[in-house]
Design an enzyme around this catalytic site. Structure first.
Site, PDB file in Angstrom:
ATOM      1  N   GLY A  93      37.047  45.613  45.946  1.00  0.00           N
ATOM      2  CA  GLY A  93      36.589  44.752  47.039  1.00  0.00           C
ATOM      3  C   GLY A  93      36.935  43.326  46.687  1.00  0.00           C
ATOM      4  O   GLY A  93      37.221  43.022  45.520  1.00  0.00           O
ATOM      5  N   GLY A 118      33.715  38.087  44.970  1.00  0.00           N
ATOM      6  CA  GLY A 118      32.486  37.511  45.513  1.00  0.00           C
ATOM      7  C   GLY A 118      31.724  38.448  46.435  1.00  0.00           C
ATOM      8  O   GLY A 118      30.650  38.119  46.927  1.00  0.00           O
ATOM      9  N   VAL A 119      32.236  39.649  46.675  1.00  0.00           N
ATOM     10  CA  VAL A 119      31.579  40.556  47.635  1.00  0.00           C
ATOM     11  C   VAL A 119      30.311  41.184  47.047  1.00  0.00           C
ATOM     12  O   VAL A 119      29.432  41.641  47.780  1.00  0.00           O
ATOM     13  CB  VAL A 119      32.570  41.646  48.123  1.00  0.00           C
ATOM     14  N   GLY A 120      30.238  41.222  45.704  1.00  0.00           N
ATOM     15  CA  GLY A 120      29.035  41.777  45.071  1.00  0.00           C
ATOM     16  C   GLY A 120      29.287  43.039  44.249  1.00  0.00           C
ATOM     17  O   GLY A 120      28.341  43.761  43.913  1.00  0.00           O
ATOM     18  N   ARG A 125      34.222  33.387  31.606  1.00  0.00           N
ATOM     19  CA  ARG A 125      33.226  32.500  32.223  1.00  0.00           C
ATOM     20  C   ARG A 125      32.117  32.261  31.213  1.00  0.00           C
ATOM     21  O   ARG A 125      32.002  33.012  30.229  1.00  0.00           O
ATOM     22  CB  ARG A 125      32.647  33.150  33.484  1.00  0.00           C
ATOM     23  N   ARG A 134      28.074  31.355  43.646  1.00  0.00           N
ATOM     24  CA  ARG A 134      28.142  31.877  42.276  1.00  0.00           C
ATOM     25  C   ARG A 134      28.474  30.762  41.293  1.00  0.00           C
ATOM     26  O   ARG A 134      28.012  30.776  40.143  1.00  0.00           O
ATOM     27  CB  ARG A 134      29.185  33.005  42.196  1.00  0.00           C
ATOM     28  N   ARG A 165      41.194  32.857  45.752  1.00  0.00           N
ATOM     29  CA  ARG A 165      40.457  34.111  45.921  1.00  0.00           C
ATOM     30  C   ARG A 165      40.216  34.424  47.405  1.00  0.00           C
ATOM     31  O   ARG A 165      40.268  35.573  47.818  1.00  0.00           O
ATOM     32  CB  ARG A 165      39.135  34.046  45.154  1.00  0.00           C
ATOM     33  N   ASN A 185      28.356  45.273  52.080  1.00  0.00           N
ATOM     34  CA  ASN A 185      27.275  44.673  51.288  1.00  0.00           C
ATOM     35  C   ASN A 185      26.678  43.507  52.059  1.00  0.00           C
ATOM     36  O   ASN A 185      27.020  42.349  51.841  1.00  0.00           O
ATOM     37  CB  ASN A 185      27.816  44.217  49.925  1.00  0.00           C
ATOM     38  N   ASP A 186      25.764  43.860  52.982  1.00  0.00           N
ATOM     39  CA  ASP A 186      25.064  42.818  53.741  1.00  0.00           C
ATOM     40  C   ASP A 186      23.761  42.551  52.997  1.00  0.00           C
ATOM     41  O   ASP A 186      23.686  41.670  52.160  1.00  0.00           O
ATOM     42  CB  ASP A 186      24.836  43.319  55.177  1.00  0.00           C
TER      43      ASP A 186
HETATM   44  N1  LIG Z   1      43.869  46.215  38.684  1.00  0.00           N
HETATM   45  C1  LIG Z   1      42.826  45.752  38.016  1.00  0.00           C
HETATM   46  N2  LIG Z   1      42.003  44.865  38.558  1.00  0.00           N
HETATM   47  C2  LIG Z   1      40.950  44.448  37.847  1.00  0.00           C
HETATM   48  C3  LIG Z   1      40.669  44.924  36.546  1.00  0.00           C
HETATM   49  N3  LIG Z   1      39.526  44.327  36.094  1.00  0.00           N
HETATM   50  C4  LIG Z   1      39.122  43.527  37.086  1.00  0.00           C
HETATM   51  N4  LIG Z   1      39.961  43.596  38.139  1.00  0.00           N
HETATM   52  C5  LIG Z   1      39.869  42.917  39.448  1.00  0.00           C
HETATM   53  O1  LIG Z   1      40.293  41.590  39.313  1.00  0.00           O
HETATM   54  C6  LIG Z   1      39.654  40.815  40.294  1.00  0.00           C
HETATM   55  C7  LIG Z   1      39.127  39.551  39.663  1.00  0.00           C
HETATM   56  O2  LIG Z   1      38.088  39.854  38.791  1.00  0.00           O
HETATM   57  P1  LIG Z   1      37.245  38.699  38.103  1.00  0.00           P
HETATM   58  O3  LIG Z   1      38.177  37.702  37.490  1.00  0.00           O
HETATM   59  O4  LIG Z   1      36.235  39.306  37.212  1.00  0.00           O
HETATM   60  O5  LIG Z   1      36.584  37.959  39.321  1.00  0.00           O
HETATM   61  P2  LIG Z   1      35.514  38.401  40.432  1.00  0.00           P
HETATM   62  O6  LIG Z   1      36.034  39.585  41.158  1.00  0.00           O
HETATM   63  O7  LIG Z   1      35.437  37.208  41.302  1.00  0.00           O
HETATM   64  O8  LIG Z   1      34.234  38.672  39.734  1.00  0.00           O
HETATM   65  C8  LIG Z   1      38.599  41.696  40.921  1.00  0.00           C
HETATM   66  O9  LIG Z   1      39.095  42.176  42.149  1.00  0.00           O
HETATM   67  C9  LIG Z   1      38.445  42.824  39.952  1.00  0.00           C
HETATM   68  O10 LIG Z   1      38.080  44.031  40.628  1.00  0.00           O
HETATM   69  C10 LIG Z   1      41.559  45.887  35.996  1.00  0.00           C
HETATM   70  O11 LIG Z   1      41.408  46.369  34.877  1.00  0.00           O
HETATM   71  N5  LIG Z   1      42.607  46.253  36.758  1.00  0.00           N
HETATM   72  N1  LIG Z   2      24.111  41.455  49.280  1.00  0.00           N
HETATM   73  C1  LIG Z   2      24.164  40.224  48.796  1.00  0.00           C
HETATM   74  N2  LIG Z   2      23.603  39.206  49.440  1.00  0.00           N
HETATM   75  C2  LIG Z   2      23.650  37.954  48.950  1.00  0.00           C
HETATM   76  N3  LIG Z   2      24.246  37.608  47.798  1.00  0.00           N
HETATM   77  C3  LIG Z   2      24.833  38.580  47.080  1.00  0.00           C
HETATM   78  C4  LIG Z   2      24.823  39.941  47.538  1.00  0.00           C
HETATM   79  N4  LIG Z   2      25.480  40.689  46.632  1.00  0.00           N
HETATM   80  C5  LIG Z   2      25.891  39.846  45.644  1.00  0.00           C
HETATM   81  N5  LIG Z   2      25.504  38.585  45.907  1.00  0.00           N
HETATM   82  C6  LIG Z   2      25.769  37.357  45.119  1.00  0.00           C
HETATM   83  O1  LIG Z   2      27.133  37.017  45.410  1.00  0.00           O
HETATM   84  C7  LIG Z   2      27.763  36.478  44.253  1.00  0.00           C
HETATM   85  C8  LIG Z   2      29.025  37.294  43.952  1.00  0.00           C
HETATM   86  O2  LIG Z   2      28.645  38.578  43.495  1.00  0.00           O
HETATM   87  P1  LIG Z   2      29.445  39.338  42.336  1.00  0.00           P
HETATM   88  O3  LIG Z   2      28.673  40.555  42.022  1.00  0.00           O
HETATM   89  O4  LIG Z   2      29.724  38.380  41.222  1.00  0.00           O
HETATM   90  O5  LIG Z   2      30.790  39.659  43.114  1.00  0.00           O
HETATM   91  P2  LIG Z   2      32.158  40.338  42.622  1.00  0.00           P
HETATM   92  O6  LIG Z   2      31.884  41.030  41.321  1.00  0.00           O
HETATM   93  O7  LIG Z   2      32.525  41.252  43.717  1.00  0.00           O
HETATM   94  O8  LIG Z   2      33.133  39.208  42.469  1.00  0.00           O
HETATM   95  C9  LIG Z   2      26.752  36.520  43.125  1.00  0.00           C
HETATM   96  O9  LIG Z   2      26.185  35.240  42.967  1.00  0.00           O
HETATM   97  C10 LIG Z   2      25.721  37.542  43.619  1.00  0.00           C
HETATM   98  O10 LIG Z   2      24.424  37.236  43.126  1.00  0.00           O
END
Ligand SMILES: Nc1nc2c(ncn2[C@@H]2O[C@H](COP(=O)(O)OP(=O)(O)O)[C@@H](O)[C@H]2O)c(=O)[nH]1
Ligand SMILES: Nc1ncnc2c1ncn2[C@@H]1O[C@H](COP(=O)(O)OP(=O)(O)O)[C@@H](O)[C@H]1O
Length: 391
Positions: free
Chosen positions: A138, A141-143, A171, A264, A275, A298-299
């Site tokens: 996904g 930032g989707v959760g 981070r 976040r 992103r 994810n609402d």
């Molecule tokens: N293809 C691939 N994507 C990954 C992997 N690990 C993380 N990602 C994806 O990379 C993207 C960025 O991840 P991240 O830097 O942690 O940022 P976030 O998604 O904003 O939390 C996300 O879409 C993750 O699902 C991996 O091992 N392989």
């Molecule tokens: N259903 C939701 N409603 C509001 N905020 C959410 C929800 N799900 C996740 N968040 C918040 O949104 C931000 C992004 O979530 P995160 O789990 O880090 O996303 P991802 O891993 O997909 O990048 C975080 O600050 C998290 O606390």
């Protein structure tokens, strides 16, 4: 127990100047190759594998993928379907007896083509029906991370996280080897070349990838693996031999996604913009036919989490249904194996005696394999007069 034929022993001693206990070697012919399993590899931490190419008379040390079995006092080995060798370790701890050395499965053929070298892979055999790995994708930032963290907190003994490798900087609160294996591009590219990755992709300007070991470490701990990977990665896994459940998580709206990403507070404005641009494409791809099995919006977080548990069949079961049953098998040092159709008879009686203790391993429901576990082994035991079903 299978022993190394004399010609192999002579050849091995000639070519490898090592102290190898010949009683611990087994040799299995597959086409014009002989796979010699036993001794330890260079690291001394695992059972060694060598291949004799009978057409050239040359020995090859293959690249060995996957988590590997710890050395044991001995083992037996038997070829299955011309593509994998079942290795039964003796006197090993519970849950560590059955290992499949894959020598010509689709996964091996794929890896051999990728790396251009000789490849084999270990896949641990598990009794019963351990759950399939779960791929969650996904937009940023989707959760996804939030949902995965909730699942792991509620079911700590059921789920394990596949720790990816990435070239992005950690981070503030991220720990190496917990959230990611933070690494350099050159190291990761070298490992990719050597076939150590199940999948990899360039995401938001960095390289991300799932190593085979990342998935197997989780499976070998008896847990169900969760992969948080992008859509390109999901596509690669879909095309691979890893059987998984694919889930795509959507935001209720693009505006809400932007709000969450900003709230976040982990990215710079430039990174957020990148992103968000990528999110548009990912949301379109999330609907690609045949890629994802389930789409979750994810609402409200609690609602979405409840749906996730529902589709993983976790509501009310406490997650117990997806756990592997405990294994309690004790294979003595002196045993012999034979194959009758899809059954492996493990005769635990001493040599020369009429055995009263035959263990039967039923392979008719085998699933999975490298990278990951080989699931669905069934086991029966005939002790004295009765037929005892152990699992
Ligand atoms: N293809 C691939 N994507 C990954 C992997 N690990 C993380 N990602 C994806 O990379 C993207 C960025 O991840 P991240 O830097 O942690 O940022 P976030 O998604 O904003 O939390 C996300 O879409 C993750 O699902 C991996 O091992 N392989
Ligand atoms: N259903 C939701 N409603 C509001 N905020 C959410 C929800 N799900 C996740 N968040 C918040 O949104 C931000 C992004 O979530 P995160 O789990 O880090 O996303 P991802 O891993 O997909 O990048 C975080 O600050 C998290 O606390």
């Amino acid at each position: 127990m299978g022993e190394a034929p004399a010609f192999i022993a002579d050849d091995l001693l000639g070519d490898f100047d090592e102290e190898i206990d010949m009683k611990c070697l087994t040799a299995v012919n597959v086409g014009n190759r002989t796979y010699v399993i036993g001794g330890t590899d260079e690291s001394k931490l695992t059972i060694g594998v060598r291949i004799l190419d009978k057409s050239t008379g040359e020995w090859v040390i293959p690249t060995v993928l996957g988590t590997r079995p710890k050395p044991s006092k001995g083992h037996s080995a038997i070829l299955l379907n011309e593509d994998r060798i079942l290795t039964i370790k003796e006197d090993s701890a519970d849950g560590d007896c059955f290992w499949f050395l894959e020598v010509d499965t689709p996964f091996i053929r794929e890896q051999r083509k990728k790396s251009g070298t000789e490849v084999v892979a270990w896949s641990k055999g598990v009794l019963g029906d351990a759950g399939k790995p779960i791929v969650i994708s996904g937009p940023s930032g989707v959760g996804k991370g939030t949902l995965i963290a909730k699942l792991m907190k509620e079911f700590p003994s059921t789920f394990g996280f596949s720790v990816s490798h990435t070239t992005r900087a950690p981070r503030e609160k991220e720990q190496n080897a917990v959230h990611y294996h933070f690494t350099q591009r050159s190291f990761m590219e070298e490992d990719i070349k050597n076939g150590k990755f199940l999948e990899f992709a360039s995401v938001h300007g960095n390289l991300y990838g799932t190593s085979i070991e990342a998935v197997e470490v989780v499976s070998d701990a008896g847990k169900r693996c969760i992969l948080d990977i992008d859509v390109q990665g999901a596509r690669s896994v879909r095309a691979s031999t890893l059987e998984a459940i694919f889930i795509f998580v959507c935001p209720p709206s693009f505006e809400e996604l932007e709000k969450r990403l900003r709230a976040r507070g982990t990215e710079t404005e430039e990174q957020i913009q990148k992103r968000l641009r990528n999110a548009k494409a990912e949301l379109e791809q999330g609907n690609s036919p045949g890629l994802f099995d389930h789409i979750l919006v994810n609402d409200d977080l609690e609602n979405c989490y409840a749906h996730l548990k529902e589709l993983l069949d976790l509501n009310g079961s406490g997650g117990v249904s997806s756990k592997s049953p405990p294994i309690s098998v004790d294979i003595p040092l002196d045993h012999s194996v034979s194959k009758i159709e899809q059954k492996i008879m493990i005769d635990c009686g001493a040599k020369g005696q009429v055995s009263r203790n035959v263990l039967v391993l039923d392979l008719s429901a085998l699933r999975g394999g490298a990278p990951g576990r080989t699931r669905g082994l069934k086991f029966h035991s005939w002790k004295n007069s009765g037929d005892q079903q152990l699992s």
